[in-house]
Motif scaffolding. Structure first.
Motif, PDB file in Angstrom:
ATOM      1  N   ILE A  77       0.819  -1.216   0.000  1.00 27.32           N
ATOM      2  CA  ILE A  77       0.000   0.000   0.000  1.00 27.32           C
ATOM      3  C   ILE A  77       0.853   1.265   0.000  1.00 27.32           C
ATOM      4  O   ILE A  77       0.672   2.169  -0.824  1.00 27.32           O
ATOM      5  CB  ILE A  77      -0.942   0.016   1.224  1.00 27.32           C
ATOM      6  N   HIS A  78       1.785   1.350   0.926  1.00 27.57           N
ATOM      7  CA  HIS A  78       2.535   2.595   1.157  1.00 27.57           C
ATOM      8  C   HIS A  78       3.923   2.619   0.511  1.00 27.57           C
ATOM      9  O   HIS A  78       4.617   3.634   0.595  1.00 27.57           O
ATOM     10  CB  HIS A  78       2.672   2.847   2.661  1.00 27.57           C
ATOM     11  N   GLY A  79       4.321   1.532  -0.112  1.00 30.86           N
ATOM     12  CA  GLY A  79       5.631   1.480  -0.742  1.00 30.86           C
ATOM     13  C   GLY A  79       6.574   0.570   0.031  1.00 30.86           C
ATOM     14  O   GLY A  79       6.742   0.735   1.236  1.00 30.86           O
ATOM     15  N   ARG A  80       7.175  -0.388  -0.657  1.00 31.20           N
ATOM     16  CA  ARG A  80       8.031  -1.371   0.031  1.00 31.20           C
ATOM     17  C   ARG A  80       9.300  -0.737   0.572  1.00 31.20           C
ATOM     18  O   ARG A  80       9.767  -1.084   1.650  1.00 31.20           O
ATOM     19  CB  ARG A  80       8.359  -2.510  -0.928  1.00 31.20           C
ATOM     20  N   LYS A  81       9.858   0.211  -0.179  1.00 35.63           N
ATOM     21  CA  LYS A  81      11.055   0.897   0.304  1.00 35.63           C
ATOM     22  C   LYS A  81      10.745   1.664   1.586  1.00 35.63           C
ATOM     23  O   LYS A  81      11.493   1.585   2.565  1.00 35.63           O
ATOM     24  CB  LYS A  81      11.578   1.858  -0.769  1.00 35.63           C
ATOM     25  N   ARG A  82       9.634   2.398   1.600  1.00 31.25           N
ATOM     26  CA  ARG A  82       9.278   3.208   2.762  1.00 31.25           C
ATOM     27  C   ARG A  82       9.075   2.338   4.006  1.00 31.25           C
ATOM     28  O   ARG A  82       9.602   2.632   5.083  1.00 31.25           O
ATOM     29  CB  ARG A  82       8.007   4.002   2.465  1.00 31.25           C
ATOM     30  N   ILE A  83       8.331   1.243   3.870  1.00 30.28           N
ATOM     31  CA  ILE A  83       8.063   0.376   5.023  1.00 30.28           C
ATOM     32  C   ILE A  83       9.323  -0.374   5.438  1.00 30.28           C
ATOM     33  O   ILE A  83       9.570  -0.592   6.628  1.00 30.28           O
ATOM     34  CB  ILE A  83       6.917  -0.605   4.715  1.00 30.28           C
ATOM     35  N   PHE A  84      10.166  -0.746   4.469  1.00 32.46           N
ATOM     36  CA  PHE A  84      11.440  -1.397   4.798  1.00 32.46           C
ATOM     37  C   PHE A  84      12.313  -0.472   5.643  1.00 32.46           C
ATOM     38  O   PHE A  84      12.879  -0.888   6.663  1.00 32.46           O
ATOM     39  CB  PHE A  84      12.169  -1.780   3.514  1.00 32.46           C
ATOM     40  N   LEU A  85      12.428   0.792   5.217  1.00 29.93           N
ATOM     41  CA  LEU A  85      13.253   1.745   5.960  1.00 29.93           C
ATOM     42  C   LEU A  85      12.680   2.005   7.351  1.00 29.93           C
ATOM     43  O   LEU A  85      13.429   2.110   8.337  1.00 29.93           O
ATOM     44  CB  LEU A  85      13.372   3.057   5.183  1.00 29.93           C
ATOM     45  N   LEU A  86      11.346   2.092   7.452  1.00 29.16           N
ATOM     46  CA  LEU A  86      10.707   2.249   8.760  1.00 29.16           C
ATOM     47  C   LEU A  86      11.006   1.044   9.646  1.00 29.16           C
ATOM     48  O   LEU A  86      11.340   1.185  10.829  1.00 29.16           O
ATOM     49  CB  LEU A  86       9.191   2.408   8.583  1.00 29.16           C
ATOM     50  N   GLY A  87      10.911  -0.154   9.060  1.00 30.56           N
ATOM     51  CA  GLY A  87      11.179  -1.371   9.824  1.00 30.56           C
ATOM     52  C   GLY A  87      12.616  -1.464  10.306  1.00 30.56           C
ATOM     53  O   GLY A  87      12.875  -1.802  11.461  1.00 30.56           O
TER      54      GLY A  87
END
Length: 504
Positions: A81-91
């Motif tokens: 939904i929000h972008g795999r790069k964005r959620i990966f970096l958040l994680g």
């Protein structure tokens, strides 16, 4: 072409950025794999230094696993939904922060809470790894990439205990067990900064919404299943535990019914049930679950056998696993790059049989040498087991995702990791039956070694049986993954629809 569609297109074959992105996400996957196992080896030191009770020690390991398993599907969908790069970096940011909180924990309660947070952040980070690979690399390159992924899995599985043993015994700066968490800080910061630069953003091609009811049902069902398995033996397998596990089946049935309605209503379910109509995905998920059971049983009883049954130090036990790690990494690389393109599904089935053979060899040697067995005498069965495991881990991931549409890569990746964790939890629950069930409650010091050797042999018999079941389940896998079908242009980036047409 819209901007969203641009994000979905893999980088050109000549673009080197994707290999930097691969190194970054593989580093994150390695951090998670190591962190799952590194704690076990340091538990005696944590118990002495932090004054943790047995129940708290249980939760230091189980809290991570529960939070991780419960959040994986949600983490995968958030990436879509929000972008795999964005959620990966958040994680990875959250994982690094949680690692710091673990390393500087002032008491056992803070350590348990930090481990639960760490597991939750891993659930955001890990599903994006396979999703980013799936969305970044063209079909004809994924075999090589998944070979590297399998090698990382093999290396992480055994290097965790070895690294934990070294860091604990070195007692760096008088910090005792704390460096096993603090070592994640420089790695996590570097991965975060490099990830911002080199990872290409990707997301589902149409706007999706987070299915909050689905999140609640998945989380509730997994907790109802995994909590009794994790705490059951410690609590004496109470009746409510069996009721909870039975109730989990009802919750999962309600989830399926709700997700069907949700998909028909707005096309934005948490669990993409249409994935299970893809034969390779459904069969691969079944194999992954049962394989997780085998690994959950083996790795725990192996650690207990060496450290308690044989009385070995953490370092000696960790070094004993090095031949296994090397064998897994070597076979994983060869299987996808050389063997699967030629022999297809037969490579995975050969892996199951080879791993079963290694388990049976180990069973024979443990019985023959008893408590006097030496590390070098374990080398042959461990190498054979490692070769078998390496033939399975990388091609299996490739087979499961080969026909999955790119827009559902996050959901599929989350499901793969979730069922593997569920399998591991089921295996850990079985340890109480197949291992501890063979050991008496009150043993004299002289009886501990023989009792653990006998229990280890009994557990290995179960592992060999599970590998036979895996061999049979593998007949449902496709004979060839899509990207290995002859005639596919080597320089063409195939769409998921084109990949499926190649198979059929």
């Amino acid at each position: 072409m819209t901007s969203t569609e641009t994000h979905l297109a893999p980088p050109a074959t000549g673009d080197r950025r994707r290999w930097f992105a691969l190194a970054i996400v593989m580093t994150a996957a390695f951090m998670d794999l190591v962190d799952v196992t590194i704690v076990n080896i340091a538990i005696p030191s944590i118990q002495r230094d932090a004054g943790a009770s047995f129940s708290q020690i249980q939760w230091i390991t189980a809290g991570y696993a529960l939070a991780f398993a419960a959040g994986l599907v949600t983490g995968g969908r958030l990436g879509d939904i929000h972008g795999r790069k964005r959620i990966f970096l958040l994680g990875i940011f959250g994982f690094t922060l949680a690692s710091a909180l673990c390393g500087f924990a002032a008491n056992p309660e803070m350590l348990v809470a930090s481990r639960i947070l760490q597991g939750g952040m891993a659930a955001l980070m890990v599903p994006q790894v396979l999703s980013i690979v799936h969305a970044t690399f063209p079909a004809h390159e994924r075999g090589k990439v998944f070979g590297l992924f399998g090698a990382i899995v093999g290396l992480g599985a055994v290097s965790g205990p070895l690294l934990g043993a070294l860091l604990t015994e070195w007692d760096l700066f008088g910090l005792q067990w704390r460096p096993i968490f603090l070592i994640n800080l420089p790695v996590g910061v570097a991965a975060f900064l490099l990830g911002r630069r080199f990872i290409t953003e990707s997301r589902a091609p149409r706007a999706l919404k987070l299915d909050l009811v689905g999140v609640a049902l998945v989380t509730l069902g997994l907790l109802m299943l995994l909590y009794p398995l994790t705490r059951g033996r410690e609590l004496g397998w109470p009746l409510w535990g069996y009721g909870s596990m039975a109730g989990a089946v009802v919750v999962f049935a309600a989830l399926v019914a709700y997700e069907r309605r949700k998909s028909a209503r707005d096309g934005s379910p948490l669990v993409e049930l249409s994935l299970f109509r893809v034969k390779s995905f459904a069969a691969g998920i079944a194999v992954q679950t049962v394989f997780g059971v085998a690994l959950g049983v083996f790795f725990l009883v192996w650690t207990l056998y060496m450290q308690i049954g044989l009385g070995w130090s953490p370092l000696k036990a960790g070094l004993t696993g090095v031949p296994f790690s090397i064998a897994v990494s070597t076979a994983a690389g060869l299987s996808v790059q050389k063997l699967v393109p030629r022999f297809g599904r037969g490579v995975l089935q050969a892996g199951a049989l080879v791993m079963a053979l290694g388990v049976l060899l180990y069973l024979v040697e443990a019985g023959h040498y008893g408590s006097s067995i030496a590390p070098w005498q374990m080398a042959l069965p461990l190498v054979v087991m490692g070769l078998g495991m390496g033939l399975i881990v990388a091609p299996l991931t490739d087979a499961v995702l080969s026909d999955v549409p790119r827009e559902h890569a996050g959901s599929a990746s989350g499901l793969i990791n979730t069922v593997q964790q569920m399998g591991n939890a089921l295996g850990l629950g079985l340890v109480s039956v197949v291992f501890f069930g063979e050991i008496g409650d009150r043993l004299a010091p002289a009886e501990v070694g023989p009792a653990f050797v006998h229990a280890f042999q009994h557990a290995l018999g179960w592992v060999a049986g599970v590998m036979a079941v895996i061999f049979l389940l593998m007949f449902a896998l496709p004979r060839r993954p899509a990207q290995h079908v002859e005639g596919a242009p080597a320089d063409e980036v195939a769409t998921p629809e084109q990949e499926r047409e190649l198979v059929h």
